[in-house]
Design an enzyme around this catalytic site. Structure first.
Site, PDB file in Angstrom:
ATOM      1  CE  LYS A  22      -2.192   3.186   2.902  1.00  0.00           C
ATOM      2  NZ  LYS A  22      -1.592   4.134   3.857  1.00  0.00           N
ATOM      3  CG  ASN A  23       2.889   2.522   3.490  1.00  0.00           C
ATOM      4  OD1 ASN A  23       1.811   3.093   3.560  1.00  0.00           O
ATOM      5  ND2 ASN A  23       3.463   1.961   4.545  1.00  0.00           N
ATOM      6  CB  CYS A 117      -4.395   7.176  10.101  1.00  0.00           C
ATOM      7  SG  CYS A 117      -4.976   5.671   9.302  1.00  0.00           S
ATOM      8  NE  ARG A 122       0.303  11.196   9.829  1.00  0.00           N
ATOM      9  CZ  ARG A 122      -0.210  10.174   9.151  1.00  0.00           C
ATOM     10  NH1 ARG A 122      -1.474  10.149   8.853  1.00  0.00           N
ATOM     11  NH2 ARG A 122       0.553   9.184   8.745  1.00  0.00           N
ATOM     12  CG  ASP A 307       2.568   2.125   9.192  1.00  0.00           C
ATOM     13  OD1 ASP A 307       2.195   3.040   9.955  1.00  0.00           O
ATOM     14  OD2 ASP A 307       2.629   2.266   7.955  1.00  0.00           O
ATOM     15  NE  ARG A 399      -7.132   5.375   4.576  1.00  0.00           N
ATOM     16  CZ  ARG A 399      -6.105   5.517   5.417  1.00  0.00           C
ATOM     17  NH1 ARG A 399      -6.275   5.313   6.705  1.00  0.00           N
ATOM     18  NH2 ARG A 399      -4.916   5.873   4.971  1.00  0.00           N
TER      19      ARG A 399
END
Length: 426
Positions: A22-23, A117, A122, A307, A399
């Site tokens: 995903k990343n 999220c 951030r 993560d 997601r």
């Protein structure tokens, strides 16, 4: 709305194939904006964040065609907009990468503050710093981020702290800039390397990805091509910990073992057996094995991944003795521990430190997935627990994980997805 209903107590056993990362996907998809030509992206995870990104690209004018659910062709030749729709970008943190990609392509962008999220501040100050050093004027007033540059010129960029997002955005903005850009204190995560490999396959000149220093020699244009995304380190790690937490025996396929060594090392330290193959990893708990308390800290790669912090904390809740987990990346990533307490976990949070006193067992309860990775941790907790666990807000999980509960069911987990009426929602 939907929820997951989990009946705990089954050991996970069998084989599971890991999806694309995903990343990496949410960095490579915006990178297609730099290319006037057809890009074929393979091993793309079939997840909501990817679907949202493809929708953003279509809205900007890209042609997008699915070959199958994990392969897509993207042609950004006719993209003529540098302002993605705010209602889309607000839904995903990875939309921040549009800034670097659009700046690299058009020399300007207008992007709303990204969503995603929420577990602490951030800031994007280092992203803005890199754009400014490359020659852009950046404005952040009125909740929007805008930038414009007459000409992007290579420069030296030093990040005060390691940031994956800032590193990715600097790479995207510098790939087509004039001259050479040097990024120091760069992030070294596997998906940063995968982005650089994708761009290089399309004609970029990027060296040093995966080290502290990345050098980018700007090129005038990039060509299309075919590229397969790496396996998902975080999905793989999640199944590794789920196997250990249920005292099971699971073999993961389609993985890059070196990406998983730090996760495996913490499991081995806790008394779990881990065996590495060429592109597989087996995780199992031997009969009569004594599992041990451990301490760990979440750090940028090659440290233990932030993560994967919620998943490992969940595993430690039923290990005798006192374990500790320190969060070295985000300010407020322990909010999910309140959900574990509902299930009987004994956790005390002091700032960025969680102190976990092991209990004999967890008990099923109604809990929320407070964010993507916390949602994965709640699934692990439900599989570990006695009784029934109901997980709400599972859109977070969708997601970032492809056919997640289906994979767990194939391993012996008892999980059912159920529609939720509004009055039943917590």
């Amino acid at each position: 709305m939907e929820k997951l209903l989990i009946k705990g107590g089954n050991k996970l056993c069998g084989d599971v194939t890991i999806s694309g990362a995903k990343n990496a996907a949410v960095a490579i998809l915006p990178a297609c904006l730099l290319i006037n030509g057809l890009c074929r992206i393979e091993n793309l995870p079939d997840i909501n964040d990817v679907k949202l990104y493809l929708k953003i690209l279509r809205e900007l004018g890209a042609e997008v065609r699915y070959i199958d659910k994990n392969t897509v062709e993207i042609d950004c030749t006719n993209v003529n907009s540098y302002r993605p729709q705010s209602q889309l970008t607000r839904r995903m943190r990875g939309s921040s990468y549009l800034m670097g990609a659009l700046l690299g392509r058009f020399g300007k962008f207008v992007v709303d503050t990204p969503g995603g999220c929420d577990f602490g501040t951030r800031p994007i100050d280092m992203h803005i710093k890199s754009f400014g050093l490359l020659g852009a004027e950046v404005d952040t007033s009125h909740g929007m981020v805008t930038a414009e540059a007459e000409n992007l010129v290579g420069t030296r960029i030093f990040f005060d702290i390691v940031s994956v997002g800032a590193t990715v955005n600097a790479i995207l903005a510098a790939t087509l800039a004039e001259g050479t850009t040097v990024i120091e204190s760069a992030a070294k995560e596997p998906h940063v390397v995968d982005l650089a490999n994708f761009l290089n396959a399309c004609g970029a000149k990027i060296r040093g990805a995966g080290t502290d220093t990345i050098r980018i020699h700007g090129v005038p244009q990039l060509r299309g091509g075919t590229y397969a995304i790496i396996p998902d380190q975080i999905e793989a790690g999640t199944f590794m910990i789920a196997a250990a937490a249920t005292r099971g025996d699971v073999t993961l396929h389609n993985v890059i073992p070196r990406h998983l060594e730090i996760i495996g090392s913490k499991l081995i330290e806790a008394g779990v057996s881990v065996e590495y193959g060429i592109d597989s990893v087996r995780v199992y708990v031997r009969e009569n094995a004594v599992l041990r308390r451990i301490n760990f800290i979440a750090l940028p790669y090659p440290g233990y991944p932030t993560d994967m912090q919620p998943q490992l904390v969940t595993f430690l809740t039923t290990i005798a003795g006192t374990s500790t987990a320190r969060e070295g990346v985000w300010d407020d990533r322990f909010r999910y521990t309140g959900q574990l307490k509902r299930m009987g976990a004994n956790i005390r949070v002091e700032g960025k430190l969680a102190i976990i006193d092991g209990v004999p067992k967890l008990t099923g309860a109604r809990v929320n997935a407070t964010d993507l990775r916390a949602g994965a941790a709640m699934i692990i907790a439900g599989l570990m627990a006695d009784g029934v666990t109901e997980i709400y807000d599972i859109y977070h999980i969708d997601r970032g994980y492809e056919t997640f509960e289906t994979k767990f069911v194939a391993l012996g987990g008892d999980i059912e997805r159920i529609s939720v009426i509004e009055d039943d929602y917590i």
